[in-house]
Design a protein around this motif. Structure first.
Motif, PDB file in Angstrom:
ATOM      1  N   GLU A   1      -4.914  19.715  -1.245  1.00 31.85           N
ATOM      2  CA  GLU A   1      -6.334  20.065  -1.242  1.00 31.85           C
ATOM      3  C   GLU A   1      -6.688  21.058  -0.132  1.00 31.85           C
ATOM      4  N   GLU A   2      -5.982  20.980   0.980  1.00 29.77           N
ATOM      5  CA  GLU A   2      -6.230  21.889   2.095  1.00 29.77           C
ATOM      6  C   GLU A   2      -5.504  23.229   1.950  1.00 29.77           C
ATOM      7  N   GLY A   3      -4.719  23.353   0.907  1.00 31.38           N
ATOM      8  CA  GLY A   3      -3.992  24.603   0.683  1.00 31.38           C
ATOM      9  C   GLY A   3      -2.749  24.738   1.532  1.00 31.38           C
ATOM     10  N   LEU A   4      -2.266  23.654   2.104  1.00 32.96           N
ATOM     11  CA  LEU A   4      -1.070  23.705   2.940  1.00 32.96           C
ATOM     12  C   LEU A   4       0.201  23.750   2.102  1.00 32.96           C
ATOM     13  N   THR A   5       0.090  23.362   0.836  1.00 23.31           N
ATOM     14  CA  THR A   5       1.217  23.370  -0.084  1.00 23.31           C
ATOM     15  C   THR A   5       0.700  23.681  -1.477  1.00 23.31           C
ATOM     16  N   ARG A   6       1.589  24.102  -2.349  1.00 23.21           N
ATOM     17  CA  ARG A   6       1.199  24.421  -3.723  1.00 23.21           C
ATOM     18  C   ARG A   6       1.588  23.323  -4.705  1.00 23.21           C
ATOM     19  N   HIS A   7       2.417  22.421  -4.268  1.00 24.76           N
ATOM     20  CA  HIS A   7       2.960  21.400  -5.163  1.00 24.76           C
ATOM     21  C   HIS A   7       2.922  20.038  -4.472  1.00 24.76           C
ATOM     22  N   ASP A   8       2.581  19.011  -5.222  1.00 22.12           N
ATOM     23  CA  ASP A   8       2.582  17.638  -4.701  1.00 22.12           C
ATOM     24  C   ASP A   8       3.826  16.924  -5.202  1.00 22.12           C
ATOM     25  N   PRO A   9       4.872  16.827  -4.378  1.00 21.26           N
ATOM     26  CA  PRO A   9       6.108  16.185  -4.831  1.00 21.26           C
ATOM     27  C   PRO A   9       5.965  14.672  -5.031  1.00 21.26           C
ATOM     28  N   SER A  10       4.901  14.090  -4.533  1.00 20.46           N
ATOM     29  CA  SER A  10       4.741  12.644  -4.667  1.00 20.46           C
ATOM     30  C   SER A  10       3.857  12.249  -5.850  1.00 20.46           C
ATOM     31  N   ALA A  11       3.442  13.226  -6.655  1.00 19.52           N
ATOM     32  CA  ALA A  11       2.513  12.941  -7.753  1.00 19.52           C
ATOM     33  C   ALA A  11       3.094  11.941  -8.754  1.00 19.52           C
ATOM     34  N   ALA A  12       4.374  11.995  -8.997  1.00 15.17           N
ATOM     35  CA  ALA A  12       4.987  11.105  -9.988  1.00 15.17           C
ATOM     36  C   ALA A  12       5.466   9.787  -9.387  1.00 15.17           C
ATOM     37  N   VAL A  13       5.399   9.638  -8.084  1.00 17.46           N
ATOM     38  CA  VAL A  13       5.881   8.417  -7.427  1.00 17.46           C
ATOM     39  C   VAL A  13       4.777   7.364  -7.456  1.00 17.46           C
ATOM     40  N   ARG A  14       5.102   6.184  -7.901  1.00 16.92           N
ATOM     41  CA  ARG A  14       4.143   5.088  -7.975  1.00 16.92           C
ATOM     42  C   ARG A  14       4.599   3.943  -7.059  1.00 16.92           C
ATOM     43  N   PRO A  15       3.657   3.294  -6.402  1.00 16.38           N
ATOM     44  CA  PRO A  15       4.046   2.140  -5.587  1.00 16.38           C
ATOM     45  C   PRO A  15       4.488   0.995  -6.487  1.00 16.38           C
ATOM     46  N   PRO A  16       5.288   0.090  -5.956  1.00 14.84           N
ATOM     47  CA  PRO A  16       5.733  -1.037  -6.772  1.00 14.84           C
ATOM     48  C   PRO A  16       4.556  -1.929  -7.152  1.00 14.84           C
ATOM     49  N   ALA A  17       4.663  -2.531  -8.308  1.00 15.49           N
ATOM     50  CA  ALA A  17       3.615  -3.443  -8.766  1.00 15.49           C
ATOM     51  C   ALA A  17       3.630  -4.698  -7.892  1.00 15.49           C
ATOM     52  N   PRO A  18       2.460  -5.172  -7.499  1.00 19.26           N
ATOM     53  CA  PRO A  18       2.437  -6.398  -6.688  1.00 19.26           C
ATOM     54  C   PRO A  18       2.926  -7.581  -7.507  1.00 19.26           C
ATOM     55  N   GLY A  19       3.576  -8.501  -6.836  1.00 17.99           N
ATOM     56  CA  GLY A  19       4.069  -9.690  -7.512  1.00 17.99           C
ATOM     57  C   GLY A  19       2.936 -10.580  -7.983  1.00 17.99           C
ATOM     58  N   LYS A  20       3.184 -11.272  -9.057  1.00 17.84           N
ATOM     59  CA  LYS A  20       2.180 -12.192  -9.580  1.00 17.84           C
ATOM     60  C   LYS A  20       2.400 -13.556  -8.942  1.00 17.84           C
ATOM     61  N   ARG A  21       1.317 -14.134  -8.473  1.00 15.68           N
ATOM     62  CA  ARG A  21       1.412 -15.438  -7.821  1.00 15.68           C
ATOM     63  C   ARG A  21       0.937 -16.522  -8.763  1.00 15.68           C
ATOM     64  N   LEU A  22       1.572 -17.648  -8.665  1.00 13.64           N
ATOM     65  CA  LEU A  22       1.158 -18.790  -9.469  1.00 13.64           C
ATOM     66  C   LEU A  22      -0.082 -19.425  -8.848  1.00 13.64           C
ATOM     67  N   PRO A  23      -0.955 -19.974  -9.672  1.00 16.51           N
ATOM     68  CA  PRO A  23      -2.127 -20.650  -9.114  1.00 16.51           C
ATOM     69  C   PRO A  23      -1.711 -21.927  -8.395  1.00 16.51           C
ATOM     70  N   LYS A  24      -2.527 -22.344  -7.447  1.00 18.71           N
ATOM     71  CA  LYS A  24      -2.234 -23.586  -6.735  1.00 18.71           C
ATOM     72  C   LYS A  24      -2.555 -24.766  -7.636  1.00 18.71           C
ATOM     73  N   ALA A  25      -1.689 -25.737  -7.611  1.00 22.24           N
ATOM     74  CA  ALA A  25      -1.861 -26.912  -8.467  1.00 22.24           C
ATOM     75  C   ALA A  25      -2.883 -27.868  -7.858  1.00 22.24           C
ATOM     76  N   VAL A  26      -3.579 -28.552  -8.724  1.00 26.37           N
ATOM     77  CA  VAL A  26      -4.539 -29.565  -8.293  1.00 26.37           C
ATOM     78  C   VAL A  26      -3.775 -30.886  -8.192  1.00 26.37           C
ATOM     79  N   SER A  27      -4.032 -31.628  -7.142  1.00 21.87           N
ATOM     80  CA  SER A  27      -3.307 -32.891  -6.948  1.00 21.87           C
ATOM     81  C   SER A  27      -3.750 -33.915  -7.988  1.00 21.87           C
ATOM     82  N   VAL A  28      -2.902 -34.896  -8.195  1.00 23.78           N
ATOM     83  CA  VAL A  28      -3.198 -35.968  -9.147  1.00 23.78           C
ATOM     84  C   VAL A  28      -4.460 -36.709  -8.726  1.00 23.78           C
TER      85      VAL A  28
END
Length: 72
Positions: free
Chosen positions: A32-59
């Motif tokens: 955006e600042e014109g320091l480069t013409r190409h964004d090499p990180s455009a196709a890089v995606r962060p890893p998906a966050p892990g899915k957590r199980l809900p906490k169980a309700v006690s008996v």
């Protein structure tokens, strides 16, 4: 970051995600600042966050809920 190359330990997925997001933001800023013409990180995606199980309700809590629902 994910495999621990160069003798370092691999990062947790949340730490890897933060690092990838920071690098992508820097590249977007440079573009955006014109320091480069190409964004090499455009196709890089962060890893998906892990899915957590809900906490169980006690008996005991379930029994109390059932008793409370049957009153009245």
């Amino acid at each position: 970051l994910r495999t621990g190359s160069d003798g370092g330990r691999p990062l947790a997925p949340s730490s890897t995600g933060r690092a990838v997001t920071a690098v992508r933001g820097w590249h977007r800023f440079a573009l955006e600042e014109g320091l480069t013409r190409h964004d090499p990180s455009a196709a890089v995606r962060p890893p998906a966050p892990g899915k957590r199980l809900p906490k169980a309700v006690s008996v005991d809590d379930v029994e109390r809920l059932l008793e409370a629902a049957s009153v009245g």
